[in-house]
Design a protein around this motif. Sequence first.
Motif, PDB file in Angstrom:
ATOM      1  N   UNK A  28       0.838  -1.189   0.000  1.00 38.06           N
ATOM      2  CA  UNK A  28       0.000   0.000   0.000  1.00 38.06           C
ATOM      3  C   UNK A  28       0.880   1.250   0.000  1.00 38.06           C
ATOM      4  N   UNK A  29       0.289   2.355  -0.478  1.00 32.01           N
ATOM      5  CA  UNK A  29       1.022   3.620  -0.596  1.00 32.01           C
ATOM      6  C   UNK A  29       0.387   4.653   0.337  1.00 32.01           C
ATOM      7  N   UNK A  30       1.241   5.493   0.985  1.00 28.11           N
ATOM      8  CA  UNK A  30       0.759   6.463   1.953  1.00 28.11           C
ATOM      9  C   UNK A  30       1.404   7.828   1.689  1.00 28.11           C
ATOM     10  N   UNK A  31       0.625   8.902   1.932  1.00 27.85           N
ATOM     11  CA  UNK A  31       1.220  10.224   2.021  1.00 27.85           C
ATOM     12  C   UNK A  31       2.143  10.272   3.242  1.00 27.85           C
ATOM     13  N   UNK A  32       3.095  11.167   3.218  1.00 25.03           N
ATOM     14  CA  UNK A  32       4.012  11.292   4.341  1.00 25.03           C
ATOM     15  C   UNK A  32       3.263  11.633   5.632  1.00 25.03           C
ATOM     16  N   UNK A  33       2.272  12.532   5.549  1.00 24.80           N
ATOM     17  CA  UNK A  33       1.524  12.919   6.744  1.00 24.80           C
ATOM     18  C   UNK A  33       0.513  11.866   7.189  1.00 24.80           C
ATOM     19  N   UNK A  34       0.232  10.898   6.334  1.00 22.50           N
ATOM     20  CA  UNK A  34      -0.716   9.829   6.696  1.00 22.50           C
ATOM     21  C   UNK A  34      -0.012   8.592   7.238  1.00 22.50           C
ATOM     22  N   UNK A  35       1.302   8.479   7.005  1.00 22.46           N
ATOM     23  CA  UNK A  35       2.047   7.301   7.442  1.00 22.46           C
ATOM     24  C   UNK A  35       2.525   7.543   8.879  1.00 22.46           C
ATOM     25  N   UNK A  36       1.581   7.385   9.851  1.00 21.44           N
ATOM     26  CA  UNK A  36       1.835   7.708  11.256  1.00 21.44           C
ATOM     27  C   UNK A  36       1.259   6.620  12.152  1.00 21.44           C
ATOM     28  N   UNK A  37       1.682   6.632  13.426  1.00 24.01           N
ATOM     29  CA  UNK A  37       1.166   5.688  14.433  1.00 24.01           C
ATOM     30  C   UNK A  37      -0.315   5.966  14.676  1.00 24.01           C
ATOM     31  N   UNK A  38      -1.142   4.918  14.654  1.00 24.85           N
ATOM     32  CA  UNK A  38      -2.581   5.109  14.834  1.00 24.85           C
ATOM     33  C   UNK A  38      -2.947   5.425  16.275  1.00 24.85           C
ATOM     34  N   UNK A  39      -1.980   5.313  17.201  1.00 25.61           N
ATOM     35  CA  UNK A  39      -2.257   5.588  18.602  1.00 25.61           C
ATOM     36  C   UNK A  39      -1.876   7.012  18.989  1.00 25.61           C
ATOM     37  N   UNK A  40      -0.624   7.399  18.708  1.00 27.55           N
ATOM     38  CA  UNK A  40      -0.163   8.735  19.101  1.00 27.55           C
ATOM     39  C   UNK A  40      -0.193   9.725  17.947  1.00 27.55           C
ATOM     40  N   UNK A  41      -0.458   9.237  16.714  1.00 23.21           N
ATOM     41  CA  UNK A  41      -0.571  10.084  15.530  1.00 23.21           C
ATOM     42  C   UNK A  41       0.717  10.838  15.218  1.00 23.21           C
ATOM     43  N   UNK A  42       1.853  10.222  15.556  1.00 25.12           N
ATOM     44  CA  UNK A  42       3.150  10.801  15.282  1.00 25.12           C
ATOM     45  C   UNK A  42       3.901   9.935  14.270  1.00 25.12           C
ATOM     46  N   UNK A  43       4.834  10.523  13.496  1.00 22.92           N
ATOM     47  CA  UNK A  43       5.650   9.710  12.574  1.00 22.92           C
ATOM     48  C   UNK A  43       6.426   8.647  13.341  1.00 22.92           C
ATOM     49  N   UNK A  44       6.791   7.594  12.665  1.00 26.21           N
ATOM     50  CA  UNK A  44       7.497   6.493  13.302  1.00 26.21           C
ATOM     51  C   UNK A  44       8.972   6.854  13.495  1.00 26.21           C
ATOM     52  N   UNK A  45       9.462   6.834  14.743  1.00 31.25           N
ATOM     53  CA  UNK A  45      10.880   7.140  14.986  1.00 31.25           C
ATOM     54  C   UNK A  45      11.777   6.156  14.236  1.00 31.25           C
ATOM     55  N   UNK A  46      12.726   6.673  13.483  1.00 29.31           N
ATOM     56  CA  UNK A  46      13.666   5.860  12.710  1.00 29.31           C
ATOM     57  C   UNK A  46      12.962   4.937  11.725  1.00 29.31           C
ATOM     58  N   UNK A  47      11.701   5.230  11.403  1.00 31.62           N
ATOM     59  CA  UNK A  47      10.969   4.417  10.449  1.00 31.62           C
ATOM     60  C   UNK A  47      10.541   3.057  10.966  1.00 31.62           C
ATOM     61  N   UNK A  48      10.670   2.814  12.287  1.00 29.72           N
ATOM     62  CA  UNK A  48      10.331   1.512  12.876  1.00 29.72           C
ATOM     63  C   UNK A  48       8.873   1.507  13.316  1.00 29.72           C
ATOM     64  N   UNK A  49       8.114   0.519  12.884  1.00 30.04           N
ATOM     65  CA  UNK A  49       6.723   0.402  13.289  1.00 30.04           C
ATOM     66  C   UNK A  49       6.342  -1.073  13.376  1.00 30.04           C
ATOM     67  N   UNK A  50       5.204  -1.322  14.036  1.00 31.10           N
ATOM     68  CA  UNK A  50       4.677  -2.670  14.182  1.00 31.10           C
ATOM     69  C   UNK A  50       3.228  -2.676  13.711  1.00 31.10           C
ATOM     70  N   UNK A  51       2.801  -3.774  13.140  1.00 29.86           N
ATOM     71  CA  UNK A  51       1.416  -3.917  12.691  1.00 29.86           C
ATOM     72  C   UNK A  51       0.680  -4.897  13.581  1.00 29.86           C
TER      73      UNK A  51
END
Length: 326
Positions: A28-51
């Motif tokens: 899937x493709x995301x805008x930069x402002x949409x690719x954020x944590x669904x809990x805190x609504x902040x960008x992922x530090x160092x690009x690390x995230x969990x699904x």
Amino acid sequence: MSVLADANCAICRRKFDSNEKAFTSSGKVYHEQCFICCQCLQPFPDGIFFEHEGRKYCDYDFRILFAPVCGDCGEFISGRVIKALSRNWHPQCFRCEICKTSLADSGFVKSGNRALCRKCNAEEKQRKLNMTICKECNGIIEGSDFITINGQKAHIFHFDCYVCGKPLTSHGFEKDGKTYCLRCYDKMGVPICAACKRPITDVHIVAALGKSWHADHFACAKCEKPFHGRPHYEHNGLAYCETHYNQLFGEICFYCNQAIKSDKMIRAFRKHWCEDHFRCSSCGSQLTLKSKFFELDLRPLCKKCYDRFPSKLRKHLKTRMGKSGN
């Protein structure tokens, strides 16, 4: 023609500008402002995230929401988890209660609510065995085939029943200096403990659930700790302490995972919360059912935090939030 010309953002469904930065994940493709944590609504530090269940979380929020907590050190566990004694453990924290040897790969023996290595368990059994000596023959007493005379234990086969004269072969009892077999003792109208099925010979007797109990045997059906005068709660013919009655049959707080007292409970978003834990998921401010709040990923969000969202993102989030609560 740009590869993104015909693509839509997986969150807001809008198109991409020709020079706009984009992120891709799981096809899937995301805008930069949409690719954020669904809990805190902040960008992922160092690009690390969990699904989890189709939602993306930053490392901190994922641990807070889903990571198990070690029963020894209280820290979050990532990687290998040891499950024992109804708790979770780091492998390095799961140790013998006595000698502190690691039990993660060697196995353990449950002793009460403790985990012991096989060596310590055997030594503890030996110590208990060595303490039980017959006052008549000075031999070791094994198992429960003993009688207590004037505070000292003895093999039951050293005595005869005062009433029927038969040698005591199992479950001998003493009263007023005389010894009795189980049948003759029962005929004397002595109450029988509902737990151990043995007569209650001392003054410490508990009447509960329509039965009689030794004081040390009237215990919680879950944790097996004696009540000793503390309140107990009955359910389906069993007695429970307040903690485990609430855990088994009460409501559990979505935030702290502990049982909630009925007068301190808030229901919202098809979940239950402790009164003190019903807070804005963004700023942590206290909320009540009379507060103005919104739903964000099935969690409360105060109006002040909602109003701080970027206008472009707020329109999309409003659709996801649903109705506000009062």
